[in-house]
Design a protein around this motif. Structure first.
Motif, PDB file in Angstrom:
ATOM      1  N   ARG A 185       0.617  -1.267   0.485  1.00 49.59           N
ATOM      2  CA  ARG A 185      -0.189   0.345   0.254  1.00 49.59           C
ATOM      3  C   ARG A 185       0.858   1.078  -0.270  1.00 49.59           C
ATOM      4  N   ASP A 186       2.304   1.079   0.778  1.00 48.68           N
ATOM      5  CA  ASP A 186       2.706   1.982   0.365  1.00 48.68           C
ATOM      6  C   ASP A 186       3.701   2.439  -0.720  1.00 48.68           C
ATOM      7  N   VAL A 187       3.480   1.681  -1.419  1.00 50.60           N
ATOM      8  CA  VAL A 187       4.389   1.232  -3.079  1.00 50.60           C
ATOM      9  C   VAL A 187       3.456   2.298  -3.856  1.00 50.60           C
ATOM     10  N   LEU A 188       2.090   1.489  -3.638  1.00 53.08           N
ATOM     11  CA  LEU A 188       0.679   2.625  -4.762  1.00 53.08           C
ATOM     12  C   LEU A 188       0.696   3.544  -4.239  1.00 53.08           C
ATOM     13  N   ALA A 189       0.908   4.462  -3.163  1.00 49.56           N
ATOM     14  CA  ALA A 189       0.302   5.175  -2.306  1.00 49.56           C
ATOM     15  C   ALA A 189       1.455   6.337  -2.906  1.00 49.56           C
ATOM     16  N   GLY A 190       2.341   5.613  -3.851  1.00 45.56           N
ATOM     17  CA  GLY A 190       3.124   6.856  -4.014  1.00 45.56           C
ATOM     18  C   GLY A 190       4.853   7.128  -3.052  1.00 45.56           C
ATOM     19  N   LYS A 191       4.475   6.658  -1.838  1.00 45.09           N
ATOM     20  CA  LYS A 191       5.334   7.206  -1.346  1.00 45.09           C
ATOM     21  C   LYS A 191       6.770   6.894  -0.773  1.00 45.09           C
ATOM     22  N   ASP A 192       8.092   7.609  -0.358  1.00 41.42           N
ATOM     23  CA  ASP A 192       8.967   7.839  -0.851  1.00 41.42           C
ATOM     24  C   ASP A 192       9.370   7.450   0.350  1.00 41.42           C
ATOM     25  N   ARG A 193       9.121   6.687   1.263  1.00 44.20           N
ATOM     26  CA  ARG A 193       9.758   5.925   2.369  1.00 44.20           C
ATOM     27  C   ARG A 193       8.793   5.103   2.262  1.00 44.20           C
ATOM     28  N   VAL A 194       8.437   3.444   1.880  1.00 46.85           N
ATOM     29  CA  VAL A 194       8.476   2.207   2.420  1.00 46.85           C
ATOM     30  C   VAL A 194       8.695   1.549   3.266  1.00 46.85           C
ATOM     31  N   ARG A 195       7.500   1.470   4.336  1.00 44.57           N
ATOM     32  CA  ARG A 195       8.034   0.374   5.666  1.00 44.57           C
ATOM     33  C   ARG A 195       8.345  -0.160   4.986  1.00 44.57           C
ATOM     34  N   VAL A 196       9.282  -1.233   5.282  1.00 45.14           N
ATOM     35  CA  VAL A 196       9.549  -2.477   5.354  1.00 45.14           C
ATOM     36  C   VAL A 196      10.359  -3.018   6.393  1.00 45.14           C
ATOM     37  N   LYS A 197      10.937  -5.117   6.499  1.00 44.26           N
ATOM     38  CA  LYS A 197      11.334  -5.475   7.642  1.00 44.26           C
ATOM     39  C   LYS A 197      12.571  -5.230   7.044  1.00 44.26           C
ATOM     40  N   SER A 198      13.687  -5.251   5.574  1.00 44.76           N
ATOM     41  CA  SER A 198      14.334  -5.458   5.726  1.00 44.76           C
ATOM     42  C   SER A 198      14.436  -5.184   3.731  1.00 44.76           C
ATOM     43  N   CYS A 199      15.547  -4.988   3.694  1.00 45.22           N
ATOM     44  CA  CYS A 199      15.887  -4.227   1.939  1.00 45.22           C
ATOM     45  C   CYS A 199      17.643  -4.244   1.555  1.00 45.22           C
ATOM     46  N   TRP A 200      17.518  -4.257   0.131  1.00 39.99           N
ATOM     47  CA  TRP A 200      19.191  -4.604   0.061  1.00 39.99           C
ATOM     48  C   TRP A 200      19.212  -3.312  -1.140  1.00 39.99           C
ATOM     49  N   GLY A 201      18.031  -3.365  -2.083  1.00 44.82           N
ATOM     50  CA  GLY A 201      17.920  -2.840  -3.131  1.00 44.82           C
ATOM     51  C   GLY A 201      19.506  -2.403  -3.965  1.00 44.82           C
ATOM     52  N   GLY A 202      20.248  -2.808  -4.403  1.00 40.51           N
ATOM     53  CA  GLY A 202      21.564  -2.083  -4.892  1.00 40.51           C
ATOM     54  C   GLY A 202      22.253  -1.198  -3.365  1.00 40.51           C
ATOM     55  N   MET A 203      21.384  -0.407  -3.366  1.00 37.70           N
ATOM     56  CA  MET A 203      22.439   0.685  -2.175  1.00 37.70           C
ATOM     57  C   MET A 203      22.162   0.371  -0.764  1.00 37.70           C
ATOM     58  N   VAL A 204      22.708   0.234   0.020  1.00 38.83           N
ATOM     59  CA  VAL A 204      21.513   0.935   1.154  1.00 38.83           C
ATOM     60  C   VAL A 204      22.680   1.971   1.832  1.00 38.83           C
ATOM     61  N   ALA A 205      21.955   2.821   2.264  1.00 38.33           N
ATOM     62  CA  ALA A 205      22.355   3.932   3.740  1.00 38.33           C
ATOM     63  C   ALA A 205      21.993   3.673   5.331  1.00 38.33           C
ATOM     64  N   PHE A 206      22.978   2.933   5.835  1.00 39.55           N
ATOM     65  CA  PHE A 206      22.677   2.944   7.061  1.00 39.55           C
ATOM     66  C   PHE A 206      22.806   4.191   8.095  1.00 39.55           C
ATOM     67  N   ASP A 207      22.319   4.311   9.745  1.00 40.33           N
ATOM     68  CA  ASP A 207      22.437   5.124  10.118  1.00 40.33           C
ATOM     69  C   ASP A 207      23.914   4.199  11.084  1.00 40.33           C
ATOM     70  N   GLY A 208      25.108   5.292  10.856  1.00 38.28           N
ATOM     71  CA  GLY A 208      26.162   5.456  11.425  1.00 38.28           C
ATOM     72  C   GLY A 208      26.798   4.674  12.840  1.00 38.28           C
ATOM     73  N   SER A 209      25.709   5.095  13.543  1.00 40.78           N
ATOM     74  CA  SER A 209      25.965   4.820  14.811  1.00 40.78           C
ATOM     75  C   SER A 209      26.003   3.632  15.337  1.00 40.78           C
ATOM     76  N   PHE A 210      25.383   2.587  14.565  1.00 39.88           N
ATOM     77  CA  PHE A 210      24.783   0.435  14.568  1.00 39.88           C
ATOM     78  C   PHE A 210      26.362   0.160  14.729  1.00 39.88           C
ATOM     79  N   PHE A 211      27.298   1.257  13.864  1.00 41.62           N
ATOM     80  CA  PHE A 211      28.669   0.141  12.946  1.00 41.62           C
ATOM     81  C   PHE A 211      29.709   1.086  14.135  1.00 41.62           C
TER      82      PHE A 211
END
Length: 242
Positions: free
Chosen positions: A72-98
């Protein structure tokens, strides 16, 4: 790297979310990658908010199963599609976890959902068991969610209550990468017509019985499960050695 083939996409991935969201709310945000202008590639690591794998990999990619929040997020045209995990060729992480915690912080963070202590900095890891969710692409997101509470981000239409589906991990459908110049060249054209795929994709999902059943999806830590282990009689190895 920024001047390379994916340079513009990298900058867009960060800027389209916004600096404030990247550092205050978002734990990870992924691009979307395509093997053909119309065909999504990352069926390996992408999981919707309830842990379901993808449907047929054409728009809107996710299956209409469970609460279908990601679809539903994709169909609504959102730029923040809520997921549990993804990769998609590129990922930007919050660096504090690393990063190693400062002297004022404890060496371990207790996860809000499981109570399990997670040692920082996090590291990419994998499991020996042969199932997709044991890959480093999925496990890093699981570790991030264990190390931090569910996001308290609220959408304008529900300002009085936190979004229970918001894990702080998102996919951005507007940032698209590919694995060949030819595919990247025609992605813009596929985007103009992809909304027409939503109904056929839903029908094909039902006929193909997608997403595939994943017995690991609903498992929780500490749960006793039954599993099958195939042992070759010719290997001469015991169950523990397999």
């Amino acid at each position: 790297l920024v001047r390379g083939a994916w340079g513009d996409r990298i900058v867009e991935l960060v800027q389209s979310i916004g600096v404030e969201r990247i550092y205050k709310v978002t734990k990870a945000v992924c691009a979307t990658d395509f093997i053909e202008p119309w065909k999504y590639y990352d069926t390996f690591a992408t999981r919707d908010t309830e842990g379901y794998s993808l449907g047929v990999p054409i728009y809107p990619w996710f299956a209409n199963i469970g609460h279908a929040v990601s679809r539903r997020d994709v169909l609504a045209g959102k730029d923040r599609v809520r997921v549990k995990s993804c990769w998609g060729g590129m990922v930007a992480f919050d660096g504090s976890f690393f990063q190693s915690p400062t002297s004022s912080q404890a060496g371990a963070t207790k996860g809000a959902s499981s109570g399990k202590e997670v040692q920082l900095p996090l590291k990419f890891r994998s499991e020996k068991e042969p199932f997709w969710d044991s890959s480093e692409c999925c496990l890093i997101h699981a570790d991030i969610m264990t190390a931090s509470p569910i996001s308290t981000f609220t959408y304008p239409e529900h300002e009085d209550q936190p979004d229970k589906w918001d894990t702080g991990i998102y996919m951005n459908p507007f940032v698209r990468v590919s694995y060949s110049a030819g595919t990247q060249k025609w992605i813009w054209l596929a985007k103009h017509f992809e909304a027409l795929f939503s109904i056929p994709q839903a029908i094909i999902n039902r006929l193909a019985r997608m997403p595939r059943f994943n017995p690991r999806r609903a498992e929780v830590e500490g749960q006793v499960i039954q599993d099958k282990l195939w042992i070759s009689l010719k290997s001469g190895k015991s169950e523990e050695e397999q």
